[in-house]
Structures are given as structure tokens and as C-alpha cells.
Enzyme design. Sequence first.
Site, PDB file in Angstrom:
ATOM      1  N   SER A  43       0.823  -1.214   0.000  1.00 11.96           N
ATOM      2  CA  SER A  43       0.000   0.000   0.000  1.00 11.96           C
ATOM      3  C   SER A  43       0.858   1.266   0.000  1.00 11.96           C
ATOM      4  O   SER A  43       0.336   2.369  -0.179  1.00 11.96           O
ATOM      5  CB  SER A  43      -0.937   0.010   1.214  1.00 11.96           C
ATOM      6  OG  SER A  43      -0.233  -0.274   2.416  1.00 11.96           O
ATOM      7  N   ASP A  81       5.779  -6.993   2.859  1.00  9.35           N
ATOM      8  CA  ASP A  81       4.686  -7.394   1.972  1.00  9.35           C
ATOM      9  C   ASP A  81       5.252  -7.582   0.567  1.00  9.35           C
ATOM     10  O   ASP A  81       5.649  -6.620  -0.083  1.00  9.35           O
ATOM     11  CB  ASP A  81       3.627  -6.284   1.990  1.00  9.35           C
ATOM     12  CG  ASP A  81       2.300  -6.726   1.415  1.00  9.35           C
ATOM     13  OD1 ASP A  81       2.163  -7.912   1.069  1.00  9.35           O
ATOM     14  OD2 ASP A  81       1.391  -5.875   1.329  1.00  9.35           O
ATOM     15  N   LYS A 111       4.874 -11.373   3.898  1.00  6.34           N
ATOM     16  CA  LYS A 111       3.455 -11.626   3.666  1.00  6.34           C
ATOM     17  C   LYS A 111       3.235 -11.893   2.182  1.00  6.34           C
ATOM     18  O   LYS A 111       3.765 -11.164   1.341  1.00  6.34           O
ATOM     19  CB  LYS A 111       2.590 -10.445   4.108  1.00  6.34           C
ATOM     20  CG  LYS A 111       1.080 -10.717   3.924  1.00  6.34           C
ATOM     21  CD  LYS A 111       0.225  -9.592   4.474  1.00  6.34           C
ATOM     22  CE  LYS A 111       0.132  -8.406   3.542  1.00  6.34           C
ATOM     23  NZ  LYS A 111      -0.596  -8.746   2.280  1.00  6.34           N
ATOM     24  N   GLU A 113       0.193 -12.441  -0.741  1.00  2.00           N
ATOM     25  CA  GLU A 113      -1.204 -12.512  -1.150  1.00  2.00           C
ATOM     26  C   GLU A 113      -1.427 -13.915  -1.683  1.00  2.00           C
ATOM     27  O   GLU A 113      -0.834 -14.317  -2.684  1.00  2.00           O
ATOM     28  CB  GLU A 113      -1.518 -11.440  -2.191  1.00  2.00           C
ATOM     29  CG  GLU A 113      -1.528 -10.046  -1.600  1.00  2.00           C
ATOM     30  CD  GLU A 113      -2.264  -9.048  -2.478  1.00  2.00           C
ATOM     31  OE1 GLU A 113      -2.807  -9.435  -3.526  1.00  2.00           O
ATOM     32  OE2 GLU A 113      -2.291  -7.865  -2.094  1.00  2.00           O
ATOM     33  N   GLU A 179      -9.034 -10.163   4.462  1.00  6.85           N
ATOM     34  CA  GLU A 179      -9.368  -8.802   4.042  1.00  6.85           C
ATOM     35  C   GLU A 179     -10.712  -8.744   3.347  1.00  6.85           C
ATOM     36  O   GLU A 179     -10.973  -9.477   2.389  1.00  6.85           O
ATOM     37  CB  GLU A 179      -8.284  -8.244   3.107  1.00  6.85           C
ATOM     38  CG  GLU A 179      -8.574  -6.818   2.670  1.00  6.85           C
ATOM     39  CD  GLU A 179      -7.419  -6.138   1.954  1.00  6.85           C
ATOM     40  OE1 GLU A 179      -7.597  -4.972   1.538  1.00  6.85           O
ATOM     41  OE2 GLU A 179      -6.343  -6.765   1.816  1.00  6.85           O
TER      42      GLU A 179
END
EC number: 2.1.2.11
Length: 269
Positions: A43, A81, A111, A113, A179
Site C-alpha cells: 500500500s 509485503d 506476507k 497474497e 481482508e
Amino acid sequence: MRAKDIRERKERDDPVTMLTAYDAPTAEIVDSVGVDMVLVGDSIGNLRLGYESTLPVTLEQIESATAAVARAVDDAMVIADMPFLSFGADEDEAVENCGRMLKDADADAVKLESGPHTVDLTRRLTQIGVPVQAHLGLTPQHENEIGLFRQGTDQSAAREMIDLAHKHERAGAFSLVLEHIPANVAAQVTEAIDIPTIGIGAGPNCDGQVLTVDEVIGLTESVAPFSKAFGDVRGEMTDAIEGYVEAVESGEFPAEDHSHHEDGVDDIY
């Protein structure tokens, strides 16, 4: 804090806190107030680098930000991430990219996804000593495929999410981000697995929560419906910068107190 500590929090029914941070000053504050995990999120693309999505964020940008955050953190777990295309294509390259975050940027974990394609990678990473946080539900790196919509909204999708949660737990993930999924689905995933779930837009029944620090401190113009601003940093910054401009334009700043004079250099012109 290490992966083992986070896993044990679920056993004690002790809520886990996680916030993003993208720079050393912010990370120092986040760590100092006792946040358990600091996520150097992709982000950063939207919130720091001016991109419209997370997709353009590079491995080098995450590595640089992670190193800055790690230098400022003493107690919290620092999680890098992994950005779009840094994993998912060639497994050997993905392992090297993830390992680089621990070896060169001093992260404590990565992390991913997650989906069916990350189960084997999660297993391989954890086997060689790279702690993995999995991430199911809304996965912004897949926005061109699934869009930025709530996930797990029917029985088939919810069952698949529970199945993937089990698979990543068995592969060695130490925690799971959920999420933008229905709260009742998140509650069932949380009950089904023994590793902590960290919710964002997933209701109150997860084992912990994560938000972007920008929304928490009130730096963004608005916050997501599932988020909350706990401060007004944007307003404070606006007031301070307006005050600076007014003081310079009026001649109020710099004042005598902000200046230094040296003897013997008055008559040089």
C-alpha cells in the site's frame, strides 16, 4: 517478537495488533506504543508513491522501506509485503526474493497474497526459515482479475477460503490476514484454524486487526467504510504548513531567536 510469539497469542486469546509503516519515524512511534506487528505494505504505492494501485510497487521499493522500518523498530515483528510479480512465477526466484527481505532488509517475516498457487511456496519458505503470513479474501494484486470487491460472499467461495486457510496453516504460515470478507465468514475461518487471523474489513471475531497507519492517524482525505481515523494528522499538518507560509510572507519568521550573528564579518560588502 517472532512468529512463535504471534502463534501463541491465539492460544492465550490475546488480541494481536498490526499496522502498516513505510518509514523509520512512523515505525518508531508504532513500535513505541506496543503494536505487535509492523507491516511494510505494498500500500506504499497508493499512500506514499503516488500510484493508483499497488501493482507498480517494486521489490527494491519494498526492500528499501522495510530496511528503514527495521532500523527503527525494537520490539514489534517487521513483515515485508511481497509486491506483485516478486513471487508466483518462478519458485526459486520467489524464494530468493523473500529471503532477501530477511537477509538484506532485516525483516522478520514476509506476507504473501495467497491462493492455491502459494501453498507450496509457503511450505518451502517456512522449511528454510522464512516465516510467512498468508493473506486471503480481497487481494489487491489481483484487482485486474477479481476487482476490488468483497470476497467470500457465497457458500462456495467461503468453503474455498476455509480450505485454503487450512492448507496454508499446514504449509507452515504463522498467521492469516483476512481482508474485506463477511464477518460471519471470518469468524468461521478463525474458529477453523489454529493460527491467528488478522482482520481488515472482516469484523470483530478475528484474532487481531490491521489497518493502514495513514487512515488510523487521519492522514488520508477519507477512510474506508471498515476503517476508522483515530486522529487528524492531515488537519494538523495543514494548519502547521499554512502557519509557516503566513509567517514567512509576513516577515514573522525567521525572528531574531532563529538567527545567529558572527562578530567580525559585518563590513565585507
